[in-house]
Write an enzyme that holds these catalytic residues in place. Structure first.
Site, PDB file in Angstrom:
ATOM      1  N   SER A 125      -2.476   2.903 -17.494  1.00 35.04           N
ATOM      2  CA  SER A 125      -1.557   2.026 -16.749  1.00 35.04           C
ATOM      3  C   SER A 125      -0.937   0.993 -17.653  1.00 35.04           C
ATOM      4  O   SER A 125       0.061   0.377 -17.305  1.00 35.04           O
ATOM      5  CB  SER A 125      -2.317   1.247 -15.684  1.00 35.04           C
ATOM      6  OG  SER A 125      -3.236   2.033 -15.035  1.00 35.04           O
ATOM      7  N   HIS A 146       1.887   8.473 -15.639  1.00 30.82           N
ATOM      8  CA  HIS A 146       1.290   7.370 -14.877  1.00 30.82           C
ATOM      9  C   HIS A 146       1.528   7.542 -13.383  1.00 30.82           C
ATOM     10  O   HIS A 146       2.668   7.465 -12.913  1.00 30.82           O
ATOM     11  CB  HIS A 146       1.876   6.039 -15.382  1.00 30.82           C
ATOM     12  CG  HIS A 146       1.281   4.861 -14.690  1.00 30.82           C
ATOM     13  ND1 HIS A 146       2.015   3.784 -14.267  1.00 30.82           N
ATOM     14  CD2 HIS A 146      -0.003   4.609 -14.323  1.00 30.82           C
ATOM     15  CE1 HIS A 146       1.209   2.918 -13.686  1.00 30.82           C
ATOM     16  NE2 HIS A 146      -0.004   3.397 -13.701  1.00 30.82           N
ATOM     17  N   ASN A 196       4.186  -1.511 -13.429  1.00 29.89           N
ATOM     18  CA  ASN A 196       3.069  -2.450 -13.574  1.00 29.89           C
ATOM     19  C   ASN A 196       3.491  -3.750 -14.233  1.00 29.89           C
ATOM     20  O   ASN A 196       2.923  -4.814 -13.964  1.00 29.89           O
ATOM     21  CB  ASN A 196       1.926  -1.816 -14.369  1.00 29.89           C
ATOM     22  CG  ASN A 196       1.082  -0.928 -13.481  1.00 29.89           C
ATOM     23  OD1 ASN A 196       1.295  -0.891 -12.273  1.00 29.89           O
ATOM     24  ND2 ASN A 196       0.151  -0.215 -14.062  1.00 29.89           N
TER      25      ASN A 196
HETATM   26  N1  CAA Z   1      -5.675   9.190  -0.321  1.00 27.37           N
HETATM   27  C1  CAA Z   1      -4.955  10.171   0.258  1.00 27.37           C
HETATM   28  N2  CAA Z   1      -4.118   9.956   1.294  1.00 27.37           N
HETATM   29  C2  CAA Z   1      -4.055   8.711   1.789  1.00 27.37           C
HETATM   30  C3  CAA Z   1      -4.799   7.631   1.250  1.00 27.37           C
HETATM   31  C4  CAA Z   1      -5.628   7.913   0.163  1.00 27.37           C
HETATM   32  N3  CAA Z   1      -6.365   6.968  -0.436  1.00 27.37           N
HETATM   33  N4  CAA Z   1      -4.504   6.515   1.949  1.00 27.37           N
HETATM   34  C5  CAA Z   1      -3.606   6.859   2.881  1.00 27.37           C
HETATM   35  N5  CAA Z   1      -3.341   8.176   2.769  1.00 27.37           N
HETATM   36  C6  CAA Z   1      -2.389   8.958   3.576  1.00 27.37           C
HETATM   37  C7  CAA Z   1      -2.821   9.087   5.011  1.00 27.37           C
HETATM   38  O1  CAA Z   1      -3.647  10.218   5.207  1.00 27.37           O
HETATM   39  C8  CAA Z   1      -1.497   9.250   5.688  1.00 27.37           C
HETATM   40  O2  CAA Z   1      -1.016  10.572   5.471  1.00 27.37           O
HETATM   41  P1  CAA Z   1      -0.184  11.373   6.596  1.00 27.37           P
HETATM   42  O3  CAA Z   1       0.969  10.495   7.005  1.00 27.37           O
HETATM   43  O4  CAA Z   1       0.227  12.638   5.897  1.00 27.37           O
HETATM   44  O5  CAA Z   1      -1.124  11.616   7.710  1.00 27.37           O
HETATM   45  C9  CAA Z   1      -0.554   8.327   4.899  1.00 27.37           C
HETATM   46  O6  CAA Z   1      -1.169   8.189   3.616  1.00 27.37           O
HETATM   47  C10 CAA Z   1      -0.389   6.974   5.520  1.00 27.37           C
HETATM   48  O7  CAA Z   1      -1.684   6.408   5.655  1.00 27.37           O
HETATM   49  P2  CAA Z   1      -2.135   5.475   6.856  1.00 27.37           P
HETATM   50  O8  CAA Z   1      -1.341   5.821   8.085  1.00 27.37           O
HETATM   51  O9  CAA Z   1      -3.612   5.531   6.962  1.00 27.37           O
HETATM   52  O10 CAA Z   1      -1.852   4.018   6.329  1.00 27.37           O
HETATM   53  P3  CAA Z   1      -0.509   3.285   5.948  1.00 27.37           P
HETATM   54  O11 CAA Z   1       0.705   3.841   6.620  1.00 27.37           O
HETATM   55  O12 CAA Z   1      -0.856   1.862   6.120  1.00 27.37           O
HETATM   56  O13 CAA Z   1      -0.343   3.600   4.381  1.00 27.37           O
HETATM   57  C11 CAA Z   1      -0.697   3.179   2.097  1.00 27.37           C
HETATM   58  C12 CAA Z   1      -1.347   3.324   3.458  1.00 27.37           C
HETATM   59  C13 CAA Z   1      -0.051   4.499   1.695  1.00 27.37           C
HETATM   60  C14 CAA Z   1      -1.806   2.827   1.125  1.00 27.37           C
HETATM   61  C15 CAA Z   1       0.400   2.056   2.176  1.00 27.37           C
HETATM   62  O14 CAA Z   1      -0.167   0.898   2.677  1.00 27.37           O
HETATM   63  C16 CAA Z   1       1.042   1.771   0.842  1.00 27.37           C
HETATM   64  O15 CAA Z   1       1.945   2.461   0.403  1.00 27.37           O
HETATM   65  N6  CAA Z   1       0.603   0.676   0.196  1.00 27.37           N
HETATM   66  C17 CAA Z   1       1.141   0.234  -1.111  1.00 27.37           C
HETATM   67  C18 CAA Z   1       0.451   1.002  -2.207  1.00 27.37           C
HETATM   68  C19 CAA Z   1       0.955   0.605  -3.560  1.00 27.37           C
HETATM   69  O16 CAA Z   1       1.666  -0.359  -3.770  1.00 27.37           O
HETATM   70  N7  CAA Z   1       0.550   1.402  -4.566  1.00 27.37           N
HETATM   71  C20 CAA Z   1       0.877   1.129  -5.957  1.00 27.37           C
HETATM   72  C21 CAA Z   1      -0.241   0.393  -6.598  1.00 27.37           C
HETATM   73  S1  CAA Z   1       0.038   0.121  -8.317  1.00 27.37           S
HETATM   74  C22 CAA Z   1      -0.617   1.451  -9.053  1.00 27.37           C
HETATM   75  O17 CAA Z   1      -1.196   2.301  -8.472  1.00 27.37           O
HETATM   76  C23 CAA Z   1      -0.402   1.546 -10.509  1.00 27.37           C
HETATM   77  C24 CAA Z   1      -1.566   1.286 -11.313  1.00 27.37           C
HETATM   78  O18 CAA Z   1      -1.509   1.570 -12.484  1.00 27.37           O
HETATM   79  C25 CAA Z   1      -2.776   0.653 -10.770  1.00 27.37           C
END
Ligand code: CAA
Length: 438
Positions: A125, A146, A196
């Site tokens: 990352s 990434h 990031n």
């Molecule tokens: N693994 C697999 N699938 C997942 C999951 C996980 N951990 N969490 C949620 N999902 C899936 C659910 O099964 C659902 O799928 P379907 O629509 O196909 O049924 C879908 O995602 C939506 O989930 P929920 O309805 O339970 O929840 P939500 O609508 O609140 O979404 C979220 C959850 C996708 C996490 C959303 O809140 C989101 O996009 N959050 C922001 C995440 C973000 O910013 N990520 C970047 C982080 S930075 C990074 O990753 C870089 C690094 O280097 C660290």
């Protein structure tokens, strides 16, 4: 070309089955590839299998996968602790913890095992892909790949090329990312790449605000979720990414760029060291039903309801001072909620413009079926415009939403912009007149 068709990719190996490695293995297998999911630790391999089983189970329950598609996905993944399984891999994706020495060691160990045609991807990352790449005999076949958390959900990946990466390798990986349903951007080997570098200064700031008791975790998160329309608040996102990972990312970026924004907030290190690593450990800024669960449960830090028990004054009439974009929106919100609103503008012309703008907005909402005609009429009926501040004498609540319109103030051309802004602010606060002030 190597990855033009899935048949020609012998298999993809994913090394390191933490949160990201497990998500990557799942997404690759979901798109028809054979995956070797490898970690040296038995328990981690078992956990990874359970997480992919649970995730695909959920998908079947929600009619996103059929039962036979699910078993096809699980059949395509070989969970193992045996590095030798990489022997037939065409693509190796390294996703071990964010530690340069560890990453170099893992790649160096695999270098002798895999075929020459292999493409190496590192899911780092924030570390330098160039420094990681020199651990193998062909650094030109190394790219950063990434992913974002949760890897099966976020549609975006960054492909990071170094100064020696072959164009052909970049192109192969670009095609591969399309095949696994991701949209890719190709970027240079700069600290934090694109996302990031932008994201972590903000997350770090949120952690510091929490540490300094600026606001509760719920309020900090609500501000960004509800106020700024992000899918989750920064503290919940830190929990999702992992506080240990977040600390490492910030620490690396800070060492590379010395940008104060990235100096890790001490609370991240303290919490990670104490085992409060976020969702994966069941506790971070929030407490979760169990390790890995997204369900937040009550804990000692839940905001108390005491404030609600204080008796509050009833509000039925509201005054709004201002006629700009924010004032117009605020007037509309109060009127739609049934409050009697009196707003003060600087001229009759502005009064008329505000009312016309609110009518247009309500009419648009009616056309989209969000509001009935009766409610439009009722809301408009709640609004009175005036140019006299005295008309607010009897309201229960006043919202000041005056705009400072610099263009309407004629400052001498040589006035620096900061001085104009400062004077404009003083002017509004003093309700004075520009000539007097100057
Ligand atoms: N693994 C697999 N699938 C997942 C999951 C996980 N951990 N969490 C949620 N999902 C899936 C659910 O099964 C659902 O799928 P379907 O629509 O196909 O049924 C879908 O995602 C939506 O989930 P929920 O309805 O339970 O929840 P939500 O609508 O609140 O979404 C979220 C959850 C996708 C996490 C959303 O809140 C989101 O996009 N959050 C922001 C995440 C973000 O910013 N990520 C970047 C982080 S930075 C990074 O990753 C870089 C690094 O280097 C660290």
């Amino acid at each position: 070309a190597l990855v033009e068709s899935r048949d020609r990719v012998g298999s993809v190996a994913v090394i390191g089955l933490g949160t990201m490695g497990t998500g990557i293995a799942e997404v690759v297998a979901r798109h028809g590839f054979t995956v070797r999911a490898i970690d040296l630790d038995d328990a981690t391999v078992r956990d990874a299998r359970q997480r992919i089983e649970a995730s695909t189970d959920r998908a079947v329950a929600r009619d996103k996968l059929t039962a036979s598609e699910r078993s096809g996905i699980l059949d395509r993944i070989l969970f193992t602790t045996n590095l030798q399984e990489c022997l037939t891999s065409d693509i190796v994706i390294e996703a071990v913890p964010e530690n340069l020495e560890l990453k170099r060691q893992v790649l160096g160990q695999l270098d002798g095992l895999v075929p020459d045609r292999v493409i190496w991807c590192t899911n780092t990352s924030s570390l330098s892909v160039t420094e990681i790449s020199t651990a193998v005999s062909q650094p030109s076949r190394v790219v950063g790949l990434h992913f974002f958390n949760p890897a099966p959900v976020q549609d975006f990946v960054e492909i990071v090329r170094t100064v020696v990466t072959d164009d052909e390798v970049v192109e192969h990986i670009r095609v591969f990312t399309e095949q696994i349903g991701k949209q890719a951007v190709i970027c240079e080997d700069k600290a934090g790449f694109i996302a990031n570098s932008l994201l972590f200064g903000y997350l770090n700031h949120a952690a510091s605000m929490f540490e300094q008791k600026y606001a509760s975790r719920e309020d900090i998160d609500a501000a960004m979720r509800l106020g700024c329309g992000l899918p989750m608040g920064p503290l919940a996102l830190l929990d999702l990414i992992g506080l240990d990972t977040s600390y490492q990312i910030l620490d690396t970026m800070y060492r590379q760029g010395r940008d104060r924004l990235h100096a890790p907030s001490p609370i991240l290190k303290h919490m990670a060291t104490a085992g409060l690593k976020g969702r994966k450990s069941g506790r971070g800024f929030y407490t979760y039903a169990e390790p890995g669960s997204p369900e937040i449960v009550a804990d000692d830090h839940v905001a108390t309801q005491d404030a609600m028990e204080v008796s509050v004054r009833e509000v039925t009439t509201v005054g709004v001072v201002g006629s700009g974009t924010m004032a117009t929106g605020i007037i509309e919100v109060f009127a739609k909620a049934g409050f009697s609103v009196t707003f003060v503008a600087r001229s009759e012309d502005k009064v008329a413009k505000v009312i016309a703008s609110i009518r247009r907005s309500l009419e648009k909402a009616r056309q989209r079926g969000k509001i009935e005609q009766d409610a439009v009429d009722a809301a408009v009926g709640c609004i009175t415009g005036t140019t006299a501040l005295d008309d607010l004498a009897d309201v229960d609540l006043v919202v000041e939403a005056e705009e400072v319109v610099l263009e309407t103030l004629t400052f001498p051309a040589h006035f620096p912009i900061f001085l104009r802004t400062f004077l404009a602010k003083v002017l509004v606060e003093a309700e004075g007149d520009q000539e007097d002030l100057i």
